[in-house]
Design a protein around this motif. Structure first.
Motif, PDB file in Angstrom:
ATOM      1  N   ASP A  61       0.311  -1.461   0.337  1.00  0.00           N
ATOM      2  CA  ASP A  61      -0.195   0.037   0.252  1.00  0.00           C
ATOM      3  C   ASP A  61       0.887   1.236  -0.355  1.00  0.00           C
ATOM      4  OD1 ASP A  61      -2.882   0.980   0.304  1.00  0.00           O
ATOM      5  OD2 ASP A  61      -1.760   2.053   1.880  1.00  0.00           O
ATOM      6  N   TYR A  62       0.501   2.178  -1.089  1.00  0.00           N
ATOM      7  CA  TYR A  62       1.312   3.721  -0.551  1.00  0.00           C
ATOM      8  C   TYR A  62       0.503   4.485  -0.113  1.00  0.00           C
ATOM      9  CZ  TYR A  62       4.397   0.599  -3.283  1.00  0.00           C
ATOM     10  OH  TYR A  62       5.860  -0.448  -3.675  1.00  0.00           O
ATOM     11  N   GLY A  63      -0.547   4.122   0.100  1.00  0.00           N
ATOM     12  CA  GLY A  63      -1.345   5.541   0.570  1.00  0.00           C
ATOM     13  C   GLY A  63      -2.694   6.098  -0.380  1.00  0.00           C
ATOM     14  N   ASP A  64      -2.768   6.069  -1.813  1.00  0.00           N
ATOM     15  CA  ASP A  64      -3.464   6.110  -2.895  1.00  0.00           C
ATOM     16  C   ASP A  64      -3.966   5.437  -3.280  1.00  0.00           C
ATOM     17  OD1 ASP A  64      -1.768   6.584  -4.658  1.00  0.00           O
ATOM     18  OD2 ASP A  64      -2.106   9.033  -5.032  1.00  0.00           O
ATOM     19  N   HIS A  65      -2.828   4.466  -3.417  1.00  0.00           N
ATOM     20  CA  HIS A  65      -2.953   3.384  -4.512  1.00  0.00           C
ATOM     21  C   HIS A  65      -2.944   1.950  -3.214  1.00  0.00           C
ATOM     22  CE1 HIS A  65       0.939   4.648  -6.233  1.00  0.00           C
ATOM     23  NE2 HIS A  65       0.696   3.653  -6.250  1.00  0.00           N
ATOM     24  N   THR A  66      -2.687   0.965  -4.490  1.00  0.00           N
ATOM     25  CA  THR A  66      -2.002  -0.457  -3.677  1.00  0.00           C
ATOM     26  C   THR A  66      -1.961  -0.794  -5.095  1.00  0.00           C
ATOM     27  OG1 THR A  66      -3.552  -0.449  -1.511  1.00  0.00           O
ATOM     28  CG2 THR A  66      -2.338  -2.678  -2.292  1.00  0.00           C
ATOM     29  N   LEU A  67      -0.059  -1.279  -5.171  1.00  0.00           N
ATOM     30  CA  LEU A  67       0.621  -2.549  -6.199  1.00  0.00           C
ATOM     31  C   LEU A  67       0.674  -3.814  -5.400  1.00  0.00           C
ATOM     32  CD1 LEU A  67       3.083  -0.013  -7.284  1.00  0.00           C
ATOM     33  CD2 LEU A  67       0.846  -0.365  -8.190  1.00  0.00           C
ATOM     34  N   LEU A  68       0.493  -4.745  -6.611  1.00  0.00           N
ATOM     35  CA  LEU A  68       0.958  -6.320  -6.016  1.00  0.00           C
ATOM     36  C   LEU A  68       2.571  -6.558  -6.118  1.00  0.00           C
ATOM     37  CD1 LEU A  68      -1.664  -7.828  -8.429  1.00  0.00           C
ATOM     38  CD2 LEU A  68      -1.776  -7.825  -6.147  1.00  0.00           C
ATOM     39  N   ASP A  69       2.919  -7.250  -4.994  1.00  0.00           N
ATOM     40  CA  ASP A  69       4.030  -8.153  -5.181  1.00  0.00           C
ATOM     41  C   ASP A  69       4.161  -9.543  -5.049  1.00  0.00           C
ATOM     42  OD1 ASP A  69       6.860  -7.889  -4.748  1.00  0.00           O
ATOM     43  OD2 ASP A  69       7.375  -7.648  -3.006  1.00  0.00           O
ATOM     44  N   GLY A  70       4.947 -10.284  -5.213  1.00  0.00           N
ATOM     45  CA  GLY A  70       5.052 -12.109  -4.762  1.00  0.00           C
ATOM     46  C   GLY A  70       5.662 -12.204  -4.057  1.00  0.00           C
ATOM     47  N   HIS A  71       5.074 -13.927  -3.762  1.00  0.00           N
ATOM     48  CA  HIS A  71       6.367 -14.103  -2.058  1.00  0.00           C
ATOM     49  C   HIS A  71       6.512 -15.623  -2.700  1.00  0.00           C
ATOM     50  CE1 HIS A  71       7.393 -10.959   0.840  1.00  0.00           C
ATOM     51  NE2 HIS A  71       7.066 -10.281  -0.663  1.00  0.00           N
ATOM     52  N   VAL A  72       7.738 -16.231  -3.007  1.00  0.00           N
ATOM     53  CA  VAL A  72       7.401 -17.583  -3.150  1.00  0.00           C
ATOM     54  C   VAL A  72       6.932 -18.106  -2.136  1.00  0.00           C
ATOM     55  CG1 VAL A  72       9.713 -17.736  -2.194  1.00  0.00           C
ATOM     56  CG2 VAL A  72       9.359 -19.175  -3.917  1.00  0.00           C
ATOM     57  N   ILE A 115      -4.169 -10.217 -12.306  1.00  0.00           N
ATOM     58  CA  ILE A 115      -4.218  -8.755 -11.332  1.00  0.00           C
ATOM     59  C   ILE A 115      -3.623  -7.795 -11.051  1.00  0.00           C
ATOM     60  CG2 ILE A 115      -4.157  -9.511  -8.634  1.00  0.00           C
ATOM     61  CD1 ILE A 115      -4.549 -12.846  -9.163  1.00  0.00           C
ATOM     62  N   GLY A 116      -3.995  -7.297 -10.961  1.00  0.00           N
ATOM     63  CA  GLY A 116      -2.988  -6.040 -11.069  1.00  0.00           C
ATOM     64  C   GLY A 116      -3.520  -4.855 -10.379  1.00  0.00           C
ATOM     65  N   LEU A 117      -2.255  -3.654  -9.742  1.00  0.00           N
ATOM     66  CA  LEU A 117      -2.085  -3.243 -10.741  1.00  0.00           C
ATOM     67  C   LEU A 117      -0.372  -3.939 -10.068  1.00  0.00           C
ATOM     68  CD1 LEU A 117      -1.574  -1.905 -13.709  1.00  0.00           C
ATOM     69  CD2 LEU A 117      -1.331   0.220 -12.569  1.00  0.00           C
ATOM     70  N   GLU A 118       0.749  -3.724 -10.832  1.00  0.00           N
ATOM     71  CA  GLU A 118       1.929  -3.499 -11.050  1.00  0.00           C
ATOM     72  C   GLU A 118       3.087  -3.107 -11.555  1.00  0.00           C
ATOM     73  OE1 GLU A 118       5.378  -7.663  -9.286  1.00  0.00           O
ATOM     74  OE2 GLU A 118       3.646  -7.963  -9.930  1.00  0.00           O
ATOM     75  N   LEU A 119       3.137  -2.301 -10.629  1.00  0.00           N
ATOM     76  CA  LEU A 119       4.357  -1.173 -11.454  1.00  0.00           C
ATOM     77  C   LEU A 119       5.762  -1.453 -11.046  1.00  0.00           C
ATOM     78  CD1 LEU A 119       2.236   1.793 -10.500  1.00  0.00           C
ATOM     79  CD2 LEU A 119       2.770   0.556 -12.857  1.00  0.00           C
ATOM     80  N   GLU A 120       7.104  -0.859 -11.692  1.00  0.00           N
ATOM     81  CA  GLU A 120       8.414  -1.308 -11.076  1.00  0.00           C
ATOM     82  C   GLU A 120       8.903  -0.649 -12.244  1.00  0.00           C
ATOM     83  OE1 GLU A 120       9.356  -3.507  -9.465  1.00  0.00           O
ATOM     84  OE2 GLU A 120       7.742  -5.077  -8.224  1.00  0.00           O
ATOM     85  N   SER A 121      10.811  -0.558 -12.267  1.00  0.00           N
ATOM     86  CA  SER A 121      11.700   0.106 -12.350  1.00  0.00           C
ATOM     87  C   SER A 121      10.619   1.260 -12.178  1.00  0.00           C
ATOM     88  CB  SER A 121      12.282  -0.469 -13.638  1.00  0.00           C
ATOM     89  OG  SER A 121      12.155  -1.042 -13.649  1.00  0.00           O
TER      90      SER A 121
END
Length: 479
Positions: free
Chosen positions: A275-286, A414-420
């Protein structure tokens, strides 16, 4: 009244880079103040993991803040050795990077090093990135974090402050740097001769502002938009047999697409909300523990460039991705959404609820905090076309056979993911920025992601600080 203290080194962020930097600095005789906006490792509970809804943890997301950082207490993690993080290895030099990696593993794991595995040779026609990778299960992660916490707690030279944010960082002719620390009931100034910024994902926006305010030499990043594909393990398992962190890059329809964070081993994978406050992004863990989940997941990341090949700006990402993303959910704008794969493929919405998805797919998603929405609709057309082409090319490799129509119906997008999103800093081989005395390590360098890579950078920065000065900064009192 504002209090004022002093330290030899201020380390901002208690993730892998910050913990290892503080440990090395204290061992070398420096007085270190290690601060993090989050909580102690044993209190970093994510409600989404427990079947509840993401509520932002009062603005300090437990997944991306707190002691341990990306080494999230109670989750499995992957450790990847160089050449993963190639640009960091080139900066440090291969021999030095490998030596620092060995030292990080000793400090993190003692004598019980995990087993690293490389890609199986000639196992696929795709060019799979080959680097050693090991997975730690949740029990091993607890041991690592407890070990690092105990190391730092044993020395009086490290002061660990959690639940505190650095809101300002100013150069000072006499002290080196003056930082302002704030928390409920806390307003403090810290004078430090050196600063190591290891802010991680939680501090991405703050650090971007500091880079520009301080005039640090940098180049803008090339951002990527990502989606996470969740499927029954049987459709992904052959990919995990090729490599535990199956990574390949393909260019289709003029768009560069790569696989990212492949989580489909014996125990499947866990999708995480950040969670970044005004939006939530995804991550993945093994999940290394066999039989834990019958679902796995992986991400596809597509580079965002304009028609001339130039990277999209942060303003473009906000206007054309994050703003539409926040409009997809009516209950809580900016939280992740799910789309049935056949709908995502065809850019439509016939499956309109999680219950409908479960009936069509034959299983419920691993998490329940989604609304169903037309995720495909917010992607640039070229990105959607390229992602679809890459997905359809990869799935026969992952499944071991062409993807049948009924198998495609079992997949969630499922989204959203943002990188770099990090600026790439101009750094010395010692991780020093263009501003003398200010160092950066971990994700905030823009050079490399990864737990070991961050920790290696933290050690490199600490080594140079210790080599630069032999006279400790006298500790100040309160005013």
């Amino acid at each position: 009244m504002t209090s004022r203290t002093a330290a030899d080194v201020l380390v901002i962020g208690a993730g892998p880079a910050g913990m290892l930097a503080a440990d090395r600095l204290a061992q070398g005789g420096a007085r270190v103040l290690l601060v993090d906006a989050g909580r102690v490792h044993t209190s970093r509970i994510c409600p989404v993991d427990r079947g509840k809804s993401c509520h932002g943890c009062r603005g300090i997301c437990n997944v991306i803040s707190g002691f341990g950082g990306s080494i999230h207490y109670g989750d499995g993690v992957k450790l990847s050795r160089f050449p993963s993080g190639r640009r960091l290895a080139e900066l440090l030099g291969a021999e030095r990077a490998d030596a620092l990696t060995d030292e990080v593993l000793e400090r993190m794991c003692g004598v019980a090093w995990p087993t690293f595995r490389r890609a199986l040779a000639h196992s696929t026609a795709l060019a799979v990135k080959d680097y050693p990778v090991a997975s730690l299960n949740s029990d091993q992660v607890r041991v690592v974090i407890n070990r690092l916490h105990a190391r730092l707690a044993r020395t009086e030279r490290v002061t660990l402050r959690l639940g505190v944010e650095v809101t300002e960082l100013q150069p000072d002719d006499q002290a080196g740097f003056i930082a302002r620390l704030q928390a409920p009931g806390v307003d403090e100034q810290v004078a430090a001769r050196y600063v190591v910024s290891a802010v991680g994902r939680r501090g991405q926006r703050w650090w971007a502002t500091q880079i520009r305010r301080l005039g640090l030499a940098h180049t803008a990043p090339t951002p990527s938009v990502g989606l996470r594909f969740e499927a029954p393990l049987g459709l992904l398992r052959r990919g995990a047999l090729v490599h535990d962190d199956f990574k390949t890059t393909l260019v289709r329809h003029g768009v560069k697409v790569k696989t990212f964070c492949f989580c489909a081993g014996p125990g499947g994978g866990r999708i995480k909300f950040t969670d970044y406050g005004d939006h939530t992004l995804l991550d993945g863990h093994v999940i290394p523990e066999a039989g834990t989940s019958q679902l796995g997941n992986f991400a596809l990341l597509a580079q965002l460039r304009d028609e001339h090949g130039s990277p999209r700006s942060a303003e473009w990402v906000e206007e054309y991705l994050l703003r539409p993303y926040r409009s997809l959910r009516s209950d809580r704008p900016g939280k992740p959404v799910l789309q049935w794969y056949p709908d995502w493929r065809d850019k439509q919405l016939t499956c309109s609820s999680l219950e409908d998805f479960a009936q069509r797919a034959g299983h419920a998603p691993s998490l329940s905090d989604y609304q169903v929405a037309n995720l495909a609709a917010i992607l640039p057309n070229a990105v959607h076309t390229a992602m679809r082409a890459v997905f359809e090319e990869l799935m026969p490799v992952f499944a071991g056979h062409p993807l049948e129509a009924d198998q495609a119906e079992r997949i969630a997008v499922i989204g959203l993911e943002l990188e770099s999103l990090w600026d790439e800093l101009a750094l010395s081989e010692h991780m020093e920025t263009s501003f003398p005395g200010l160092y950066a390590a971990g994700d905030c360098t823009g050079l490399a992601q990864g737990i070991l890579q961050a920790a290696v950078a933290g050690l490199a920065a600490a080594d140079h600080v210790l080599a630069t000065t032999t006279v400790p900064v006298p500790l100040g009192g309160s005013t």
